[in-house]
Write a protein that holds these residues in place. Structure first.
Motif, PDB file in Angstrom:
ATOM      1  N   ILE A 193      -1.911   3.021   8.638  1.00 43.31           N
ATOM      2  CA  ILE A 193      -2.365   3.465   7.310  1.00 43.31           C
ATOM      3  C   ILE A 193      -3.861   3.685   7.401  1.00 43.31           C
ATOM      4  N   MET A 249      -7.626  -2.687   7.592  1.00 43.28           N
ATOM      5  CA  MET A 249      -6.337  -2.310   8.149  1.00 43.28           C
ATOM      6  C   MET A 249      -6.320  -2.618   9.654  1.00 43.28           C
ATOM      7  N   GLN A 261     -13.095  -5.950   0.684  1.00 42.35           N
ATOM      8  CA  GLN A 261     -12.489  -4.881   1.478  1.00 42.35           C
ATOM      9  C   GLN A 261     -11.111  -5.258   2.029  1.00 42.35           C
ATOM     10  N   THR A 262     -10.238  -4.271   2.127  1.00 43.43           N
ATOM     11  CA  THR A 262      -8.966  -4.418   2.827  1.00 43.43           C
ATOM     12  C   THR A 262      -9.132  -3.805   4.211  1.00 43.43           C
ATOM     13  N   LEU A 306      -6.908   4.395   5.186  1.00 45.01           N
ATOM     14  CA  LEU A 306      -7.352   4.427   3.797  1.00 45.01           C
ATOM     15  C   LEU A 306      -8.409   5.493   3.569  1.00 45.01           C
ATOM     16  N   HIS A 307      -8.380   6.093   2.380  1.00 47.67           N
ATOM     17  CA  HIS A 307      -9.362   7.106   2.004  1.00 47.67           C
ATOM     18  C   HIS A 307     -10.296   6.532   0.956  1.00 47.67           C
ATOM     19  N   LEU A 343       0.813  -1.210   0.000  1.00 48.31           N
ATOM     20  CA  LEU A 343       0.000   0.000   0.000  1.00 48.31           C
ATOM     21  C   LEU A 343       0.850   1.264   0.000  1.00 48.31           C
ATOM     22  N   ASN A 344       1.963   1.236   0.747  1.00 48.10           N
ATOM     23  CA  ASN A 344       2.828   2.415   0.851  1.00 48.10           C
ATOM     24  C   ASN A 344       4.097   2.314   0.012  1.00 48.10           C
ATOM     25  N   ARG A 402      -4.429  -8.528  -3.575  1.00 51.68           N
ATOM     26  CA  ARG A 402      -5.548  -7.590  -3.418  1.00 51.68           C
ATOM     27  C   ARG A 402      -6.385  -7.522  -4.692  1.00 51.68           C
TER      28      ARG A 402
END
Length: 251
Positions: free
Chosen positions: A248, A242, A239-240, A250-251, A145-146, A162
C-alpha cells in the motif's frame, strides 16, 4: 547497538510473532522489555529468549479483555523499573467473517483485544511517558486501509486505533511524546501456517508485494520499531508507517 540503551519498553502480544520479533530487535539495541501476553507458556518461552539478550526483561501474563486490570500492567512495569519509555500496542485478535455475519461477540473480541487495550494502556502510561518524553507505537492494518473482505470487525478496530493515535499525537506533542503506527505485512507463525495450508493463495498474495516477500518479524518490522522507539524518530509523530513491502503506497 545501543540506540535504546536502558529504555523500558512494554510490548503487548509480545510472546510470539511480530511482538516477539520487535522485542528481540529492541533488546539487541539495549532495551529492557516487558512483554505482555495471555499465553503463559509462550510468554515464558519468549522471555527466556529475550533474557539471553536483555537479562532484566520480564513477562506479564494478562488478559487484555479484562479492561479494569489494564492500568495494573503499566503500574507493575513502572514499579519494577521506575520508568516507562515506550508503549507498543501490538496485540489484537479477531474473527474473519462478512459484515452480514458479524456478531456482537465478533466486535467485542476485536475491540476488546485491540482498540480498548490500546486506548486504556495509553491513558495509564501517559504520566510515565510525560516524564521520559517517550514514544507510543500502535498498529494499523491494510485490512482497514483497503477494506479487506471478511475483516469488518478487525478493520473497524484498526481504523479506530489510527484515529486515537492521531488525536494523541496532537494532544501529547507538547509533552515531547511521539505517537506513530506501523502497518505491517510479516512472515509470522500464522502466515507460515497459512502458507502450508493454502500455498496457492499465499503465493498469489506474495506475488503482489512489490518487494516480493513477506517481512521478517525481527529484521524488517522490528528494525522499524527500533527506529520509532529511538531518538532517530524524534521529529515524526501521528504517522502510519507502511512496513509492507510496498503493498500500500499512501498518498
Amino acid at each position: 547497538m545501543d540506540k535504546l540503551k536502558d529504555k523500558v519498553i512494554i510490548v503487548t502480544g509480545g510472546a510470539g510473532g511480530i511482538g516477539l520479533g520487535m522485542s528481540k530487535a529492541m533488546a539487541r539495541e539495549g532495551a529492557i522489555l516487558a512483554i505482555v501476553d495471555v499465553n503463559e507458556e509462550a510468554g515464558q518461552a519468549g522471555l527466556k529468549i529475550l533474557q539471553e539478550i536483555s537479562p532484566k526483561s520480564m513477562f506479564l501474563k494478562a488478559n487484555l479483555m479484562d479492561r479494569e486490570n489494564l492500568p495494573s500492567i503499566v503500574t507493575a512495569v513502572a514499579e519494577k523499573y521506575g520508568r516507562i519509555d515506550v508503549l507498543v500496542n501490538n496485540a489484537h485478535a479477531s474473527k474473519q467473517v462478512t459484515i452480514e455475519e458479524t456478531t456482537q461477540a465478533d466486535l467485542d473480541l476485536s475491540f476488546g483485544t485491540g482498540f480498548y487495550p490500546t486506548f486504556y494502556l495509553m491513558q495509564a502510561a501517559l504520566p510515565y511517558l510525560k516524564e521520559s518524553k517517550g514514544n507510543v507505537i500502535n498498529f494499523a492494518s491494510g485490512a482497514g486501509l483497503n477494506g479487506h473482505e471478511t475483516q469488518g470487525a478487525y478493520a473497524a478496530a484498526k481504523e479506530a486505533i489510527r484515529g486515537i493515535s492521531r488525536v494523541a499525537a496532537n494532544e501529547w506533542g507538547r509533552f515531547g511524546i511521539n505517537v506513530n503506527l506501523i502497518s505491517p505485512i510479516a512472515n509470522s507463525e500464522g502466515v507460515q501456517a497459512w502458507a502450508k495450508a493454502q500455498p496457492e493463495y499465499y503465493e498469489a498474495v506474495r506475488s503482489k508485494i512489490p518487494l516480493g516477500r513477506f517481512g521478517d518479524v525481527e529484521e524488517d518490522i522490528g528494525r522499524v520499531a527500533v527506529f520509532l522507539a529511538s531518538e532517530d524518530s524524534q521529529y515524526i509523530t501521528g504517522q502510519t508507517i507502511m512496513v509492507d513491502g510496498g503493498s500500500i503506497m499512501l498518498h
